[in-house]
Design a protein around this motif. Sequence first.
Motif, mmCIF file in Angstrom:
data_model
loop_
_atom_site.group_PDB
_atom_site.id
_atom_site.type_symbol
_atom_site.label_atom_id
_atom_site.label_comp_id
_atom_site.label_asym_id
_atom_site.label_seq_id
_atom_site.Cartn_x
_atom_site.Cartn_y
_atom_site.Cartn_z
ATOM 1 N N SER A 31 64.836 38.654 56.722
ATOM 2 C CA SER A 31 63.820 37.736 56.898
ATOM 3 C C SER A 31 64.038 36.431 57.950
ATOM 4 O O SER A 31 63.220 35.940 58.585
ATOM 5 C CB SER A 31 63.662 36.653 55.372
ATOM 6 N N PHE A 35 61.534 36.022 60.947
ATOM 7 C CA PHE A 35 60.759 34.700 61.238
ATOM 8 C C PHE A 35 61.392 33.568 62.187
ATOM 9 O O PHE A 35 60.820 32.786 62.348
ATOM 10 C CB PHE A 35 60.747 34.045 59.683
ATOM 11 N N THR A 67 62.712 33.735 49.802
ATOM 12 C CA THR A 67 62.801 35.168 50.023
ATOM 13 C C THR A 67 64.006 35.761 49.349
ATOM 14 O O THR A 67 63.806 36.537 48.680
ATOM 15 C CB THR A 67 62.667 35.597 51.560
ATOM 16 N N TYR A 418 48.327 30.816 57.545
ATOM 17 C CA TYR A 418 49.312 31.645 56.913
ATOM 18 C C TYR A 418 48.678 32.677 55.814
ATOM 19 O O TYR A 418 49.420 33.367 55.179
ATOM 20 C CB TYR A 418 50.224 31.219 56.219
ATOM 21 N N LEU A 421 49.490 36.449 56.168
ATOM 22 C CA LEU A 421 50.846 36.451 55.676
ATOM 23 C C LEU A 421 50.890 36.624 54.224
ATOM 24 O O LEU A 421 51.459 37.425 53.573
ATOM 25 C CB LEU A 421 51.997 35.426 56.221
ATOM 26 N N MET A 425 52.115 39.622 51.864
ATOM 27 C CA MET A 425 52.810 39.533 50.351
ATOM 28 C C MET A 425 52.399 39.944 49.119
ATOM 29 O O MET A 425 53.118 40.758 48.557
ATOM 30 C CB MET A 425 53.231 38.209 50.596
#
Length: 464
Positions: A31, A35, A67, A418, A421, A425
């Motif tokens: 992650s 990111f 995460t 976001y 995103l 997820m």
Amino acid sequence: MAVTVSAQGTAVAASPLARAFREALYAGVISFGLFVLFIGLKTDQNIHNELVLAQRWGLLAIVVAITMAGRFAYVGFVQPAVERSRAAKAAAPVAVAEPGLIRRNANKIGIAILFLYPVVMVSLFGFQGSLKWVDNFGIQILIYVMLAWGLNIVVGLAGLLDLGYVAFYAVGAYAYALLGTHFGLSFWILLPAAGLMAAFWGVMLGFPVLRLRGDYLAIVTLAFGEIIRLVLINWREVTNGSAGVSGIPKVSLFGLISFNVSDPNYISKVLGIAQSGAYYKIFLYYLAVLLCLLTAFVTIRLRRMPVGRAWEALREDEIACRSLGINTTTTKLTAFATGAMFGGFAGSFFAARQGFVSPESFVFLESAIILAIVVLGGMGSLGGIAIAAVVMIGGTEILRELDFLKVVFGPDFTPELYRMLLFGMAMVIVMVWKPRGFVSSREPTAFLKERKAVAGSFTKEGHG
């Protein structure tokens, strides 16, 4: 309890927590690499109009920590609990429980909630305050439900992977927009006309792909969707190109009641009530509900007919379907035409709701979202697809209301940026939790003596 083998060949037992800690570290490293350029560094402009890099290492650390914590909790606690539950369920004797009152009347309860939803929103927020909830969370979700149910005929029942379904959506929208603005025809005439036009293009798509299956079929349908979009952009004499078509007439109640303030039969003048733009949105909501119920009724009736059983036979095994004497050519064409017709209905309704259409509304992402709703809901399941549409479309819309996230991520955090995103997820979580969708079982249309639900484990991967 995970078991690993050492270099000397002896078995060493590794606890789930140790494995979870190791995988959490791996997830943190991955992650961080993913990111660091998206979250850790942000491009901005200073007062001299120069490009500068704003460092957001604190926000990156929060995302990496979340995460790692999520991976640790899943591997250390959730996954062992799920495995124990599956083992206990497999060891337990099979008991068939009678469905409860709510489950037996789930369809009636759902329809009642749909019809009472605007009344509840108006009573809670007033006419003007309910506009957002009726439009964004009501009409928009119902449009995607109608689209997903139409695509379900092609993908869920006939097993034909269609990545260009948005093309029929666009055909219906532009058919209503162009005929309505140039010829002044009524919505009640253009609605079936848009459906028939979309069905015609569904048959046109069906002919070239009769011999294609799987990935090849997906590529051709994807190309068809892009061709339609490029035609809408470049055929400026008819479609007005990228500028789109505006001034699309509103829907009226069979010409008796209008929703244009300047008309003599405007709803407030006829009924003697105060003027409000909420009347038109509420009317469109109930119209969308009726169109969705029509889509569900036709789909259920077709599944019980020979053509519906031919679709399901085609989905399970095309060679066996052909060996039984079923004409696979007409079966595929009817699936494409029927699914495209409902896409045309949804497109015409979308044009009437928006009052403006442009090629930007019919990009590939729309096809991907509709297909994701079908897959997440459970291919072939109308109820599961409706739930998936509410979760996906309503979930992305409700992110606009989550202002409390600014307290966690800072005042400059914009939840809308976001949402894709978080949407991705959520899709990953759902597909891990329910690999075959929210509703992973279905009732067969043909049965002997007793109707039983077919679980996903008894069907081919990707179906059920």
